[in-house]
Scaffold this motif. Structure first.
Motif, PDB file in Angstrom:
ATOM      1  N   GLY A  81      -3.857  -0.367  -3.641  1.00 29.69           N
ATOM      2  CA  GLY A  81      -2.657   0.000  -2.905  1.00 29.69           C
ATOM      3  C   GLY A  81      -2.558  -0.835  -1.648  1.00 29.69           C
ATOM      4  N   THR A  82      -1.391  -1.396  -1.389  1.00 28.87           N
ATOM      5  CA  THR A  82      -1.225  -2.318  -0.262  1.00 28.87           C
ATOM      6  C   THR A  82      -0.170  -1.829   0.726  1.00 28.87           C
ATOM      7  OG1 THR A  82       0.564  -3.652  -1.220  1.00 28.87           O
ATOM      8  CG2 THR A  82      -1.705  -4.165  -1.907  1.00 28.87           C
ATOM      9  N   SER A  83      -0.106  -2.508   1.859  1.00 29.49           N
ATOM     10  CA  SER A  83       0.868  -2.134   2.879  1.00 29.49           C
ATOM     11  C   SER A  83       2.249  -2.714   2.627  1.00 29.49           C
ATOM     12  CB  SER A  83       0.387  -2.576   4.271  1.00 29.49           C
ATOM     13  OG  SER A  83      -0.643  -1.742   4.737  1.00 29.49           O
ATOM     14  N   GLU A  84       2.314  -3.813   1.880  1.00 25.24           N
ATOM     15  CA  GLU A  84       3.602  -4.471   1.674  1.00 25.24           C
ATOM     16  C   GLU A  84       3.857  -4.885   0.226  1.00 25.24           C
ATOM     17  OE1 GLU A  84       3.315  -7.778   4.326  1.00 25.24           O
ATOM     18  OE2 GLU A  84       4.120  -6.659   6.033  1.00 25.24           O
ATOM     19  N   ASN A  85       2.809  -4.960  -0.571  1.00 21.99           N
ATOM     20  CA  ASN A  85       2.930  -5.489  -1.926  1.00 21.99           C
ATOM     21  C   ASN A  85       2.841  -4.421  -3.006  1.00 21.99           C
ATOM     22  OD1 ASN A  85       2.986  -8.484  -1.350  1.00 21.99           O
ATOM     23  ND2 ASN A  85       1.049  -7.945  -0.378  1.00 21.99           N
ATOM     24  N   GLY A  86       3.049  -3.159  -2.651  1.00 21.64           N
ATOM     25  CA  GLY A  86       3.078  -2.086  -3.627  1.00 21.64           C
ATOM     26  C   GLY A  86       1.731  -1.777  -4.256  1.00 21.64           C
ATOM     27  N   LEU A  87       1.792  -1.327  -5.500  1.00 22.39           N
ATOM     28  CA  LEU A  87       0.607  -1.013  -6.296  1.00 22.39           C
ATOM     29  C   LEU A  87       0.250  -2.232  -7.132  1.00 22.39           C
ATOM     30  CD1 LEU A  87      -1.378   1.170  -7.539  1.00 22.39           C
ATOM     31  CD2 LEU A  87       0.408   1.508  -9.270  1.00 22.39           C
ATOM     32  N   ASN A  88      -1.053  -2.533  -7.201  1.00 16.84           N
ATOM     33  CA  ASN A  88      -1.482  -3.706  -7.951  1.00 16.84           C
ATOM     34  C   ASN A  88      -2.635  -3.373  -8.880  1.00 16.84           C
ATOM     35  OD1 ASN A  88      -0.329  -6.513  -6.606  1.00 16.84           O
ATOM     36  ND2 ASN A  88      -0.310  -4.776  -5.199  1.00 16.84           N
ATOM     37  N   GLY A 105       7.856   4.626  -4.988  1.00 13.63           N
ATOM     38  CA  GLY A 105       8.568   5.203  -3.860  1.00 13.63           C
ATOM     39  C   GLY A 105       8.754   4.239  -2.710  1.00 13.63           C
ATOM     40  N   ASN A 106       7.723   3.444  -2.438  1.00 12.03           N
ATOM     41  CA  ASN A 106       7.768   2.467  -1.355  1.00 12.03           C
ATOM     42  C   ASN A 106       6.688   1.430  -1.633  1.00 12.03           C
ATOM     43  OD1 ASN A 106       7.056   1.382   1.528  1.00 12.03           O
ATOM     44  ND2 ASN A 106       8.967   2.494   1.822  1.00 12.03           N
ATOM     45  N   ASN A 107       6.839   0.240  -1.103  1.00 11.44           N
ATOM     46  CA  ASN A 107       5.835  -0.803  -1.309  1.00 11.44           C
ATOM     47  C   ASN A 107       4.630  -0.658  -0.393  1.00 11.44           C
ATOM     48  OD1 ASN A 107       7.254  -2.040  -3.378  1.00 11.44           O
ATOM     49  ND2 ASN A 107       8.284  -3.483  -2.015  1.00 11.44           N
ATOM     50  N   SER A 108       4.674   0.344   0.491  1.00 13.60           N
ATOM     51  CA  SER A 108       3.532   0.644   1.352  1.00 13.60           C
ATOM     52  C   SER A 108       2.793   1.844   0.767  1.00 13.60           C
ATOM     53  CB  SER A 108       3.990   0.947   2.782  1.00 13.60           C
ATOM     54  OG  SER A 108       2.880   1.171   3.627  1.00 13.60           O
ATOM     55  N   VAL A 109       1.615   1.583   0.190  1.00 11.27           N
ATOM     56  CA  VAL A 109       0.814   2.603  -0.488  1.00 11.27           C
ATOM     57  C   VAL A 109      -0.396   2.973   0.366  1.00 11.27           C
ATOM     58  CG1 VAL A 109      -0.569   3.091  -2.535  1.00 11.27           C
ATOM     59  CG2 VAL A 109       1.545   1.763  -2.746  1.00 11.27           C
ATOM     60  N   HIS A 110      -0.587   4.280   0.587  1.00 14.46           N
ATOM     61  CA  HIS A 110      -1.678   4.742   1.433  1.00 14.46           C
ATOM     62  C   HIS A 110      -2.836   5.370   0.671  1.00 14.46           C
ATOM     63  CE1 HIS A 110       0.472   5.014   5.618  1.00 14.46           C
ATOM     64  NE2 HIS A 110       0.539   3.818   5.077  1.00 14.46           N
ATOM     65  N   THR A 111      -2.574   5.925  -0.506  1.00 15.24           N
ATOM     66  CA  THR A 111      -3.637   6.651  -1.205  1.00 15.24           C
ATOM     67  C   THR A 111      -3.401   6.640  -2.709  1.00 15.24           C
ATOM     68  OG1 THR A 111      -4.841   8.761  -1.268  1.00 15.24           O
ATOM     69  CG2 THR A 111      -2.464   8.887  -0.948  1.00 15.24           C
ATOM     70  N   LEU A 112      -4.504   6.721  -3.466  1.00 16.05           N
ATOM     71  CA  LEU A 112      -4.448   6.706  -4.925  1.00 16.05           C
ATOM     72  C   LEU A 112      -5.337   7.800  -5.490  1.00 16.05           C
ATOM     73  CD1 LEU A 112      -4.908   2.848  -5.495  1.00 16.05           C
ATOM     74  CD2 LEU A 112      -2.756   4.128  -5.676  1.00 16.05           C
ATOM     75  N   LEU A 113      -4.923   8.364  -6.631  1.00 16.39           N
ATOM     76  CA  LEU A 113      -5.711   9.396  -7.292  1.00 16.39           C
ATOM     77  C   LEU A 113      -5.488   9.325  -8.797  1.00 16.39           C
ATOM     78  CD1 LEU A 113      -7.387  12.156  -7.158  1.00 16.39           C
ATOM     79  CD2 LEU A 113      -5.143  13.263  -7.274  1.00 16.39           C
TER      80      LEU A 113
END
Length: 205
Positions: A81-88, A105-113
């Motif tokens: 998860g990245t701040s500008e490049n979405g989920l990778n 939802g947004n290209n800034s990802v903070h957490t994954l589960l």
């Protein structure tokens, strides 16, 4: 901000630029199935095998490649998860990106589960996204979220998804329905950054 620190047998060892770490601002840590350490830094994804560091840039044209979340799923896939490049999806040294164009939802990802059913949940700054069978579905304020800024995620032993938000307190999600718990219900604060469950089923934040 000063690198990677290891504490072992009472001894402290810090790794920095002099040791091959390109960027010392570390946002995330994850140990994979074979014991390698993955770091999310402001310069990209970094692999540390115990001796050397190797950096993988998501976008070489950007001055910053901030990686904020790392997860290896049950199939061995490494998600970033990245701040500008979405989920990778990182595989064979290359990144496959999923962004708002794909339903995120947004290209800034903070957490994954990864949930018990294999779904990947993605917490962004504009909603909660679910990735399953190649399709991304996003939940937002219109769906009942008290805040769409997602800081952390946790699934309890009963399969209930708990969502920590920035400003909307704690959210319980079951069968696509949301219930919120905020300071009005006695929560210490409406910003929830981490959720843990103890052996008796209590949640700690």
């Amino acid at each position: 901000y000063d690198g990677l620190t290891r504490f072992s047998d009472g001894a402290v060892r810090t790794y920095s630029v002099a040791d091959g770490l390109r960027n010392t601002f570390i946002w995330a840590l994850h140990e994979d199935r074979i014991g390698r350490m993955w770091l999310g830094t402001s310069a990209g994804l970094v692999l540390f095998d115990g001796l050397t560091f190797k950096t993988y840039e998501l976008d070489p044209d950007r001055s910053e490649n901030i990686v904020r979340a790392i997860l290896q799923d049950r199939r061995g896939n490494l998600w970033v998860g990245t701040s500008e490049n979405g989920l990778n999806l990182f595989k064979d040294g290359k990144f496959t990106s999923y962004t708002v164009k794909d339903g995120l939802g947004n290209n800034s990802v903070h957490t994954l589960l990864e949930a018990a059913d294999g779904s990947l949940w993605i917490g962004t700054i504009s909603g909660l996204s679910k990735f399953r069978n190649g399709v991304i579905r996003t939940y937002g304020l219109r769906d009942g979220l008290s805040s769409d800024i997602i800081r952390c995620l946790y699934q309890d032993v009963d399969g209930i998804l708990w969502i920590g938000t920035d400003g909307g307190g704690l959210i319980r999600m079951k069968n696509d329905r949301f219930n919120s718990y905020t300071q009005s219900e006695g929560l210490f604060d409406d910003v929830v950054s981490q959720i843990l469950e103890d052996d008796t089923g209590n949640l700690w934040m």
